[in-house]
Write a protein that holds these residues in place. Structure first.
Motif, short mmCIF file in Angstrom:
data_model
loop_
_atom_site.label_atom_id
_atom_site.label_comp_id
_atom_site.label_asym_id
_atom_site.label_seq_id
_atom_site.Cartn_x
_atom_site.Cartn_y
_atom_site.Cartn_z
N THR A 28 20.46 -25.59 49.86
CA THR A 28 21.17 -25.33 48.61
C THR A 28 22.12 -24.15 48.81
O THR A 28 21.68 -23.00 48.82
CB THR A 28 20.15 -25.02 47.48
OG1 THR A 28 19.20 -26.08 47.41
CG2 THR A 28 20.86 -24.86 46.15
N PRO A 29 23.42 -24.43 49.00
CA PRO A 29 24.37 -23.32 49.18
C PRO A 29 24.40 -22.42 47.95
O PRO A 29 24.44 -22.91 46.81
CB PRO A 29 25.71 -24.02 49.38
CG PRO A 29 25.35 -25.40 49.87
CD PRO A 29 24.06 -25.73 49.16
N MET A 30 24.35 -21.13 48.20
CA MET A 30 24.37 -20.16 47.10
C MET A 30 24.80 -18.82 47.66
O MET A 30 24.36 -18.43 48.75
CB MET A 30 22.97 -20.05 46.48
CG MET A 30 22.87 -19.08 45.32
SD MET A 30 21.22 -19.07 44.59
CE MET A 30 21.25 -20.62 43.69
N ALA A 31 25.63 -18.13 46.93
CA ALA A 31 26.07 -16.80 47.35
C ALA A 31 24.87 -15.84 47.32
O ALA A 31 24.00 -15.94 46.45
CB ALA A 31 27.17 -16.29 46.43
N TRP A 32 24.85 -14.92 48.27
CA TRP A 32 23.75 -13.96 48.37
C TRP A 32 23.55 -13.21 47.05
O TRP A 32 22.43 -13.02 46.59
CB TRP A 32 24.01 -12.99 49.52
CG TRP A 32 22.91 -12.01 49.75
CD1 TRP A 32 22.86 -10.71 49.33
CD2 TRP A 32 21.68 -12.23 50.44
NE1 TRP A 32 21.68 -10.12 49.72
CE2 TRP A 32 20.94 -11.03 50.42
CE3 TRP A 32 21.13 -13.34 51.10
CZ2 TRP A 32 19.69 -10.90 51.00
CZ3 TRP A 32 19.88 -13.20 51.69
CH2 TRP A 32 19.18 -12.00 51.64
N GLN A 33 24.65 -12.78 46.42
CA GLN A 33 24.55 -11.98 45.20
C GLN A 33 24.03 -12.78 44.01
O GLN A 33 23.64 -12.21 43.00
CB GLN A 33 25.87 -11.28 44.88
CG GLN A 33 27.03 -12.20 44.61
CD GLN A 33 27.82 -12.54 45.86
OE1 GLN A 33 27.32 -12.46 46.97
NE2 GLN A 33 29.07 -12.94 45.69
N GLU A 34 23.97 -14.11 44.14
CA GLU A 34 23.43 -14.96 43.08
C GLU A 34 21.97 -15.35 43.34
O GLU A 34 21.33 -15.97 42.49
CB GLU A 34 24.26 -16.24 42.95
CG GLU A 34 25.70 -16.00 42.56
CD GLU A 34 26.56 -17.25 42.66
OE1 GLU A 34 26.02 -18.32 43.00
OE2 GLU A 34 27.76 -17.14 42.41
N LEU A 35 21.46 -14.98 44.50
CA LEU A 35 20.17 -15.48 44.95
C LEU A 35 18.99 -15.03 44.09
O LEU A 35 18.13 -15.82 43.74
CB LEU A 35 19.94 -15.09 46.41
CG LEU A 35 18.68 -15.60 47.07
CD1 LEU A 35 18.54 -17.11 46.92
CD2 LEU A 35 18.67 -15.21 48.53
N TYR A 36 18.93 -13.76 43.75
CA TYR A 36 17.81 -13.26 42.94
C TYR A 36 17.69 -14.07 41.65
O TYR A 36 16.63 -14.59 41.33
CB TYR A 36 17.99 -11.77 42.64
CG TYR A 36 16.84 -11.17 41.87
CD1 TYR A 36 15.85 -10.46 42.54
CD2 TYR A 36 16.73 -11.30 40.49
CE1 TYR A 36 14.78 -9.91 41.84
CE2 TYR A 36 15.67 -10.75 39.79
CZ TYR A 36 14.70 -10.06 40.46
OH TYR A 36 13.64 -9.51 39.78
N THR A 37 18.81 -14.20 40.95
CA THR A 37 18.80 -14.95 39.69
C THR A 37 18.50 -16.42 39.95
O THR A 37 17.76 -17.05 39.19
CB THR A 37 20.16 -14.81 38.97
OG1 THR A 37 20.40 -13.41 38.75
CG2 THR A 37 20.18 -15.54 37.65
N GLY A 38 19.03 -16.97 41.04
CA GLY A 38 18.76 -18.36 41.38
C GLY A 38 17.28 -18.62 41.61
O GLY A 38 16.75 -19.65 41.21
N MET A 39 16.61 -17.65 42.26
CA MET A 39 15.16 -17.80 42.48
C MET A 39 14.42 -17.61 41.16
O MET A 39 13.46 -18.34 40.87
CB MET A 39 14.69 -16.79 43.52
CG MET A 39 15.19 -17.13 44.92
SD MET A 39 14.83 -15.85 46.15
CE MET A 39 13.06 -15.96 46.24
N GLU A 40 14.85 -16.66 40.38
CA GLU A 40 14.21 -16.36 39.10
C GLU A 40 14.27 -17.56 38.16
O GLU A 40 13.31 -17.87 37.46
CB GLU A 40 14.91 -15.15 38.49
CG GLU A 40 14.28 -14.58 37.26
CD GLU A 40 15.00 -13.32 36.81
OE1 GLU A 40 14.31 -12.34 36.52
OE2 GLU A 40 16.25 -13.31 36.76
#
Length: 174
Positions: A28-40
């Motif tokens: 799942t491509p995702m920018a690093w800075q979006e990762l925390y919220t993406g996991m949350e």
């Protein structure tokens, strides 16, 4: 088998996506800075990252399981101009050889420091309630063997990485 069908954050690189496919993981491509919220929010189930950045970016707040895999290594690259090599007496010169020796020794020291830091971070993760799993040698070999499945897609004449470069890197790793 435990990772099958998980959605794991990827940088979007073709090699990384193919690797995840070999593992049965949904890249799942995702920018690093979006990762925390993406996991949350459940957009991704996790990330393939070094333990230190995962810890320092507080991913332990949104992920309570970690597996320590030693499948990749971030080497240091030291570059030197031809003029600098000449000033050190050429590639056969005593000074140049001393610099090269010091470079190899510093890389080993860096690797040892990294291993220590990873162990310390794993302990800190455990203290925060994260279940940290460290695969056995046999389990790690299964990961590596599965990873080798993508080599023909990317290694060889006219492909992403030349066979010559791949062979040289493999020789260094040995």
């Amino acid at each position: 088998e435990d990772a099958y069908n998980l959605k794991i954050r990827t940088t979007g690189s073709d090699i990384e996506i193919a690797l995840y496919g070999e593992w049965g993981i949904g890249a799942t491509p995702m920018a690093w800075q979006e990762l925390y919220t993406g996991m949350e929010q459940g957009a991704v189930d996790g990330v393939y990252a070094g333990p230190v950045p995962a810890f320092t970016n507080n991913f332990t707040e949104v992920a309570k399981h970690a597996t320590v895999l030693t499948l990749s290594f971030g080497p240091s690259v030291r570059l030197m101009s031809g003029q600098a090599v000449e000033q050190l007496g050429g590639v056969d010169g005593e000074l140049f050889q001393a610099v090269m020796k010091a470079s190899r020794e510093s890389e080993q020291i860096k690797r040892e420091m990294n291993e220590k830091e990873v162990a310390e971070v794993a302990d800190k993760m455990r203290e925060q309630g994260v279940s940290v799993y460290e695969p056995t040698a046999e389990e790690s070999e299964k990961w590596l063997e599965s990873s080798r499945g993508i080599v023909p897609q990317f290694i060889g004449d006219g492909k992403t990485i030349s066979q010559d470069l791949y062979d040289k890197v493999q020789a260094i790793g040995q």
